[in-house]
Design a protein around this motif. Sequence first.
Motif, PDB file in Angstrom:
ATOM      1  N   ARG A 123      37.601  45.073  38.081  1.00  0.00           N
ATOM      2  CA  ARG A 123      37.746  44.449  39.302  1.00  0.00           C
ATOM      3  C   ARG A 123      36.640  45.427  40.222  1.00  0.00           C
ATOM      4  O   ARG A 123      35.682  44.900  41.002  1.00  0.00           O
ATOM      5  N   ALA A 124      36.460  46.586  39.652  1.00  0.00           N
ATOM      6  CA  ALA A 124      35.443  47.547  40.561  1.00  0.00           C
ATOM      7  C   ALA A 124      34.063  47.187  40.226  1.00  0.00           C
ATOM      8  O   ALA A 124      33.239  47.172  41.007  1.00  0.00           O
TER       9      ALA A 124
ATOM     10  N   SER B 279      46.349  47.831  33.134  1.00  0.00           N
ATOM     11  CA  SER B 279      46.245  48.283  34.464  1.00  0.00           C
ATOM     12  C   SER B 279      44.834  48.838  34.547  1.00  0.00           C
ATOM     13  O   SER B 279      44.103  48.889  35.517  1.00  0.00           O
ATOM     14  N   HIS B 280      44.674  49.863  33.494  1.00  0.00           N
ATOM     15  CA  HIS B 280      43.225  50.599  33.730  1.00  0.00           C
ATOM     16  C   HIS B 280      42.089  49.559  33.491  1.00  0.00           C
ATOM     17  O   HIS B 280      40.984  49.631  34.174  1.00  0.00           O
TER      18      HIS B 280
ATOM     19  N   THR C 239      42.131  46.334  34.122  1.00  0.00           N
ATOM     20  CA  THR C 239      41.848  45.510  35.342  1.00  0.00           C
ATOM     21  C   THR C 239      41.310  46.201  36.594  1.00  0.00           C
ATOM     22  O   THR C 239      40.358  45.421  37.180  1.00  0.00           O
ATOM     23  N   ASN C 240      41.622  47.169  36.769  1.00  0.00           N
ATOM     24  CA  ASN C 240      41.072  48.194  37.730  1.00  0.00           C
ATOM     25  C   ASN C 240      39.648  48.206  37.696  1.00  0.00           C
ATOM     26  O   ASN C 240      38.848  48.162  38.390  1.00  0.00           O
ATOM     27  N   ARG C 241      39.140  48.575  36.353  1.00  0.00           N
ATOM     28  CA  ARG C 241      37.883  48.871  35.994  1.00  0.00           C
ATOM     29  C   ARG C 241      36.792  47.644  35.959  1.00  0.00           C
ATOM     30  O   ARG C 241      36.040  47.559  36.438  1.00  0.00           O
TER      31      ARG C 241
ATOM     32  N   THR D 128      39.262  39.985  39.315  1.00  0.00           N
ATOM     33  CA  THR D 128      40.211  40.441  38.036  1.00  0.00           C
ATOM     34  C   THR D 128      39.655  39.736  36.774  1.00  0.00           C
ATOM     35  O   THR D 128      38.979  38.826  36.929  1.00  0.00           O
TER      36      THR D 128
END
Length: 276
Positions: free
Chosen positions: A261-262, A254-255, A257-259, A267
């Motif tokens: 995408r940002a 999760s961490h 994927t968030n990084r 993704t």
Amino acid sequence: MNAEHIRLWRDSDLSDGMELLRAVCCSHRYPAHSHDEFVIAAFEGGAQRHSIEKHTGVAIPGTVMIIQPGQVHTGEAAKDVGQWAYRAFYPQPQVLEAVAADVFDAPATGLDLGRAALHDNPLLARQLTLAHGVIETSPDPLERQSAMLEAFAALIRRYGQCARGRTLREAPAADVRRAQDLIQSCFDERLSISQVASAVGLSEYHFMRSFRRQTGMTVHAYITQVRLQAAKDRLAKGMSAAQTAISVGFFDQSHFTNRFRASFGVTPGRFAEACR
């Protein structure tokens, strides 16, 4: 009816296993007590009535509270408001003194944060709140350590005084290339600020300042960039997102994927599907 929530914990990755607290208080009242540590609190909502060494006051959003070790204090909701919300750090004196030694041209002793306990400083309160949020939610110890050091340095620059005076200290030049080489070779490991700083022979806060000055990036942002570039190579070769996340040093998918995408707008899965 207002909801009351209090979370108190220790973070073993921070200096001396520092305690932190996030609270929304309604009926709870803190009786007279003291701490061996400093209490650094930023207020987010409501209003808190308090007594610190028999001096009374009211803390509202945008205020910062500094309670010295050993000072007896109380806290409760102001009667006309009914609740208050705040975040607090509980650093040992030696932790703040070490940061002060990096901020000022002075030894790591004799830090004085002044007699006033309450300061109206929305900008600093916001910075402390954001750092506290990072420490509470980030799985990355280096990111949490960086947030703590930056927040304490901002507090000390604003209100700190050392025995030899309040002269701001210029960070010595650092061989940032050596730190970058270490990051490139160990990005998939559990890195800490002290580990990377020692590679260039500087204290943690001086190293962070020097690294940002020379590269335009924070240490954590640089390490994240290196990890994400390595992740793209592995995803393009068919490695799964879950395997990639762990292999490049992220703490969970999760961490990662968030990084991802940002930084790239897509993704990891979408990137991998588009690769040929």
